[in-house]
Design an enzyme around this catalytic site. Sequence first.
Site, mmCIF file in Angstrom:
data_model
loop_
_atom_site.group_PDB
_atom_site.id
_atom_site.type_symbol
_atom_site.label_atom_id
_atom_site.label_comp_id
_atom_site.label_asym_id
_atom_site.label_seq_id
_atom_site.Cartn_x
_atom_site.Cartn_y
_atom_site.Cartn_z
ATOM 1 N N CYS A 127 0.842 -1.203 0.000
ATOM 2 C CA CYS A 127 0.000 0.000 0.000
ATOM 3 C C CYS A 127 0.880 1.258 0.000
ATOM 4 O O CYS A 127 0.654 2.191 -0.779
ATOM 5 C CB CYS A 127 -0.925 -0.038 1.213
ATOM 6 S SG CYS A 127 -2.125 1.301 1.269
ATOM 7 N N CYS A 128 1.915 1.286 0.855
ATOM 8 C CA CYS A 128 2.816 2.451 0.903
ATOM 9 C C CYS A 128 3.558 2.618 -0.419
ATOM 10 O O CYS A 128 3.814 3.741 -0.852
ATOM 11 C CB CYS A 128 3.827 2.300 2.033
ATOM 12 S SG CYS A 128 3.206 2.739 3.668
ATOM 13 N N CYS A 215 -1.147 8.326 7.570
ATOM 14 C CA CYS A 215 -2.499 8.039 7.057
ATOM 15 C C CYS A 215 -3.426 7.601 8.201
ATOM 16 O O CYS A 215 -2.988 6.983 9.172
ATOM 17 C CB CYS A 215 -2.441 6.912 6.039
ATOM 18 S SG CYS A 215 -1.509 7.299 4.557
ATOM 19 N N CYS A 218 -3.379 3.885 9.543
ATOM 20 C CA CYS A 218 -2.109 3.365 10.067
ATOM 21 C C CYS A 218 -1.505 4.248 11.150
ATOM 22 O O CYS A 218 -0.304 4.152 11.429
ATOM 23 C CB CYS A 218 -1.106 3.205 8.931
ATOM 24 S SG CYS A 218 -1.681 2.125 7.628
ATOM 25 N N CYS A 241 7.623 4.116 6.015
ATOM 26 C CA CYS A 241 6.697 3.868 4.900
ATOM 27 C C CYS A 241 7.443 3.505 3.631
ATOM 28 O O CYS A 241 6.864 2.934 2.713
ATOM 29 C CB CYS A 241 5.814 5.094 4.667
ATOM 30 S SG CYS A 241 6.729 6.552 4.159
HETATM 31 S S1 SF4 Z 1 0.518 4.579 5.705
HETATM 32 FE FE1 SF4 Z 1 -1.052 2.943 5.604
HETATM 33 S S2 SF4 Z 1 -2.753 3.742 4.380
HETATM 34 FE FE2 SF4 Z 1 -0.961 5.102 4.081
HETATM 35 S S3 SF4 Z 1 -0.020 4.368 2.244
HETATM 36 FE FE3 SF4 Z 1 1.017 3.311 3.940
HETATM 37 S S4 SF4 Z 1 -0.125 1.403 4.334
HETATM 38 FE FE4 SF4 Z 1 -1.375 2.718 2.969
#
Ligand code: SF4
Length: 252
Positions: A127-128, A215, A218, A241
Amino acid sequence: MPLTPTSPPPPAPLSPAEFEASAARLATAEPEDSLRWTWERFGAHAAIGTSFQGAGIVILHLARELDLGFPAFTLDTGLIFPETLELKRRLEERLEITIETVEPEISVAEQARLHGEALWERDPDACCTLRKVAPLRRKLFELNGWITGLRREQSDARANVAVLELHDIEGAEGRRVAKINPLALWERARVWDYLRRHHLPWNPLHDRGYRSIGCRPCTRSFGENGAERAGRWTGFGKTECGIHTFTRRRSP
Ligand code: SF4
């Protein structure tokens, strides 16, 4: 100062010898001096990247006070707190600047369609990469200098941060960016003292026990006694991240 078609061409990249000499000279420099050096060397081809933690706000303010017209940008994953968006608006108003929003190529909804709902709950690294690393990587292709709010005190992983670093961008043969961390040597207390002394706004989530703010899915409130990066990716063995680890740092 936004770049325009009539802007001068990008400056030459740092040679190894220049990097070595400049890194030594700036190793213990005050932030004002490292920012002035960055402006003289790269002008508006260096930009301030910020997620509006305290150090980023200090740097935005210092650049404004010193009349150094660095562009500024922030990564908006589509999952950040409304308080963070409001802080961006307040800083733009207070400092009379525009902060560019850099976004992922796909929306949160498209990500859910392609990779399933709530990817952050199953694979936060993926996701990151999609929502932070890839957009930053694209942004860095435009830049010769990347100014960040990294501080050594924040975590073990950041304990060796230098004021001036040189990074290769992974997967981009020969593409290098100077990374300038003007507050590398500052402690958290000094950042907060600066914010208060200059009556600068900060993210109100800090007043509710959030130590470091990313975010929504998280980031957790951890209370005043948590470590600097506490509350990020709780339950995963993840502390970064990826935006500060996907480039490869060169040794002087
Ligand atoms: S901090 Fe969490 S929601 Fe944001 S990009 Fe990374 S995994 Fe995704």
